[in-house]
Design a protein around this motif. Sequence first.
Motif, PDB file in Angstrom:
ATOM      1  N   LYS A   1     -21.846  44.850  14.397  1.00  0.00           N
ATOM      2  CA  LYS A   1     -21.546  43.444  14.686  1.00  0.00           C
ATOM      3  C   LYS A   1     -22.823  42.608  14.701  1.00  0.00           C
ATOM      4  O   LYS A   1     -22.836  41.455  14.253  1.00  0.00           O
ATOM      5  N   ALA A   2     -23.915  43.174  15.216  1.00  0.00           N
ATOM      6  CA  ALA A   2     -25.177  42.431  15.236  1.00  0.00           C
ATOM      7  C   ALA A   2     -25.635  42.115  13.819  1.00  0.00           C
ATOM      8  O   ALA A   2     -26.178  41.032  13.558  1.00  0.00           O
ATOM      9  N   GLY A   3     -25.424  43.039  12.873  1.00  0.00           N
ATOM     10  CA  GLY A   3     -25.791  42.796  11.488  1.00  0.00           C
ATOM     11  C   GLY A   3     -24.897  41.754  10.836  1.00  0.00           C
ATOM     12  O   GLY A   3     -25.366  40.896  10.080  1.00  0.00           O
ATOM     13  N   PHE A   4     -23.594  41.825  11.120  1.00  0.00           N
ATOM     14  CA  PHE A   4     -22.670  40.809  10.620  1.00  0.00           C
ATOM     15  C   PHE A   4     -23.094  39.428  11.116  1.00  0.00           C
ATOM     16  O   PHE A   4     -23.129  38.461  10.353  1.00  0.00           O
ATOM     17  N   ASP A   5     -23.425  39.336  12.393  1.00  0.00           N
ATOM     18  CA  ASP A   5     -23.876  38.056  12.953  1.00  0.00           C
ATOM     19  C   ASP A   5     -25.210  37.620  12.352  1.00  0.00           C
ATOM     20  O   ASP A   5     -25.433  36.423  12.100  1.00  0.00           O
ATOM     21  N   ARG A   6     -26.107  38.578  12.120  1.00  0.00           N
ATOM     22  CA  ARG A   6     -27.428  38.247  11.582  1.00  0.00           C
ATOM     23  C   ARG A   6     -27.310  37.581  10.218  1.00  0.00           C
ATOM     24  O   ARG A   6     -28.069  36.655   9.897  1.00  0.00           O
ATOM     25  N   PHE A   7     -26.370  38.038   9.403  1.00  0.00           N
ATOM     26  CA  PHE A   7     -26.240  37.530   8.045  1.00  0.00           C
ATOM     27  C   PHE A   7     -25.099  36.524   7.910  1.00  0.00           C
ATOM     28  O   PHE A   7     -24.606  36.274   6.814  1.00  0.00           O
ATOM     29  N   SER A   8     -24.675  35.953   9.036  1.00  0.00           N
ATOM     30  CA  SER A   8     -23.650  34.911   9.034  1.00  0.00           C
ATOM     31  C   SER A   8     -24.216  33.644   9.671  1.00  0.00           C
ATOM     32  O   SER A   8     -25.137  33.701  10.488  1.00  0.00           O
ATOM     33  N   HIS A   9     -23.624  32.520   9.303  1.00  0.00           N
ATOM     34  CA  HIS A   9     -23.952  31.245   9.951  1.00  0.00           C
ATOM     35  C   HIS A   9     -22.797  30.857  10.859  1.00  0.00           C
ATOM     36  O   HIS A   9     -21.636  30.843  10.434  1.00  0.00           O
ATOM     37  N   ASP A  10     -23.106  30.560  12.113  1.00  0.00           N
ATOM     38  CA  ASP A  10     -22.100  30.071  13.054  1.00  0.00           C
ATOM     39  C   ASP A  10     -21.934  28.568  12.847  1.00  0.00           C
ATOM     40  O   ASP A  10     -22.761  27.778  13.314  1.00  0.00           O
ATOM     41  N   ARG A  11     -20.883  28.196  12.131  1.00  0.00           N
ATOM     42  CA  ARG A  11     -20.660  26.777  11.894  1.00  0.00           C
ATOM     43  C   ARG A  11     -19.681  26.233  12.929  1.00  0.00           C
ATOM     44  O   ARG A  11     -18.544  26.696  13.044  1.00  0.00           O
ATOM     45  N   GLY A  12     -20.131  25.253  13.709  1.00  0.00           N
ATOM     46  CA  GLY A  12     -19.274  24.604  14.687  1.00  0.00           C
ATOM     47  C   GLY A  12     -18.433  23.516  14.039  1.00  0.00           C
ATOM     48  O   GLY A  12     -18.955  22.706  13.271  1.00  0.00           O
ATOM     49  N   VAL A  13     -17.134  23.512  14.321  1.00  0.00           N
ATOM     50  CA  VAL A  13     -16.212  22.541  13.719  1.00  0.00           C
ATOM     51  C   VAL A  13     -15.419  21.851  14.829  1.00  0.00           C
ATOM     52  O   VAL A  13     -14.916  22.527  15.751  1.00  0.00           O
ATOM     53  N   TYR A  14     -15.321  20.529  14.746  1.00  0.00           N
ATOM     54  CA  TYR A  14     -14.504  19.760  15.680  1.00  0.00           C
ATOM     55  C   TYR A  14     -13.478  18.967  14.878  1.00  0.00           C
ATOM     56  O   TYR A  14     -13.819  18.292  13.907  1.00  0.00           O
TER      57      TYR A  14
END
Length: 480
Positions: A431-444
């Motif tokens: 999971k840490a690797g998945f998060d490392r290579f992902s962008h957390d995009r916030g959407v409202y």
Amino acid sequence: MPDAALDLRATLDAQRAAAAKAGEPSLAERRAHLSALDAVLSDAADRFHAAISADFGHRAYPETVLAELVPLRAAIRFAHTHLRSWMRPRRAPVGVTFQPGRAWVEKRPLGCVGIVSPWNYPLFLSVGPLVDALAAGNRAMLKPSEATPRFAALLRRELARAFPADRVAVVDGDAAVAQSFTALPFDHLLFTGSTRVGTAVMHAAADGLVPVTLELGGKSPAIVAPDAPLDRTARTLMVGKLFNAGQTCIAPDYVLVPEDRVEAFAAACVESAAALYPHIANNDDYSTIISTRHLDRLQAVVEEAKGAGARVLRDVSHAAEAGDAERSKRMVPTLLLDTPDSVAAMREEIFGPVLPIVGYRSLPDAIRYVNARPRPLALYAFTDDAATERHILSRTLSGGATINGTLLHCAQTALPFGGIGPSGTGTYHGKAGFDRFSHDRGVYRQGRFSGFTVMAPPHGTLTRLILPLMLGRSDGGKPH
């Protein structure tokens, strides 16, 4: 721009164009990529070992299986199983001011990831990050070490059969190619290697504002608590130290032992080394040092320590065959006692079957010794007492840790792996690797009615009534 750099940039541009055309891969597509990677590992397992062994001179077959093939396939299964939940958007609360509305965080691929891997575990440290990058929906370019050319060529061929170059590409070549590779404008760059080279990589990436994950090394300590059983601890420690002939970034690099037990512990380590490897020269269970240059460096480290007053301990039979071992590019297990802090063995990462043993008066002294040095990639503690274990863990800081063992935290698919400070930055695996290579995009998503819009200019009575409530004031909202 040199031809090699042009080719690298063309490959990266092709990956970017393909990503723009195809869009974000679905769950099914990502799982298909992982399955294709697993098939490569299954079909080419023996060929990978043969190539690695040829590059080394000799690599023990069980070490390739246990440290490279098994954890990689476990990582693929883990990602395949958990990928749906990892990809799922996460709801986020919306403040009362912005009601009605909804907010969430979605995981988006970063784009094109660069992976630079070292020679000591060339398959695991190339394909491991690739598992995480593909799970996160990215495309990737890999640059294996020039010190393992047979492996690099094989990896390029095998991955080319499973993936188009605009999805996964392997670049082989010398240090100049690696330098051009690290200067590319990737969306993320992961480098595994020495601190010295990692510093240069970070400088190169900074010129293009490329975010980096650095997995470096340093001197990982082992602390043997006063209650630890010596024989069991010595055997466990030597298993980890001598795995891959000590050429492991998280191998114990020195061991702290109560000063009244140093001699007994050293004897137990020598005995354990002899039991694990009854002979060294041409022993199929014992891996060779990667090159004559590295072997010469290790011998120089021992000779410098000896010249500065350190005692050199080896099993008698091992010492007798040292010459034959060196001719087969192997180094006999070596312990150093009474080693001054000024010599290379105590200042630099050893990266071989040489282990300094340092005595301490009290456990707080041992902890102070560790904390006075750069934060290590790994820390090992040997104790059967829960309070002592907690005491050591709570008063030290390292990238990772294993209790009553060595190396094994790196093999846990559910644990993040990475360094801290000089030993690296950022974590990956699972999971840490998945998060490392992902962008957390916030959407409202705004509702049909918006309190924020109601308070738009020209500001009137309603705004003056609402503002003090938002500020928790009762003075009518007038500024002081």
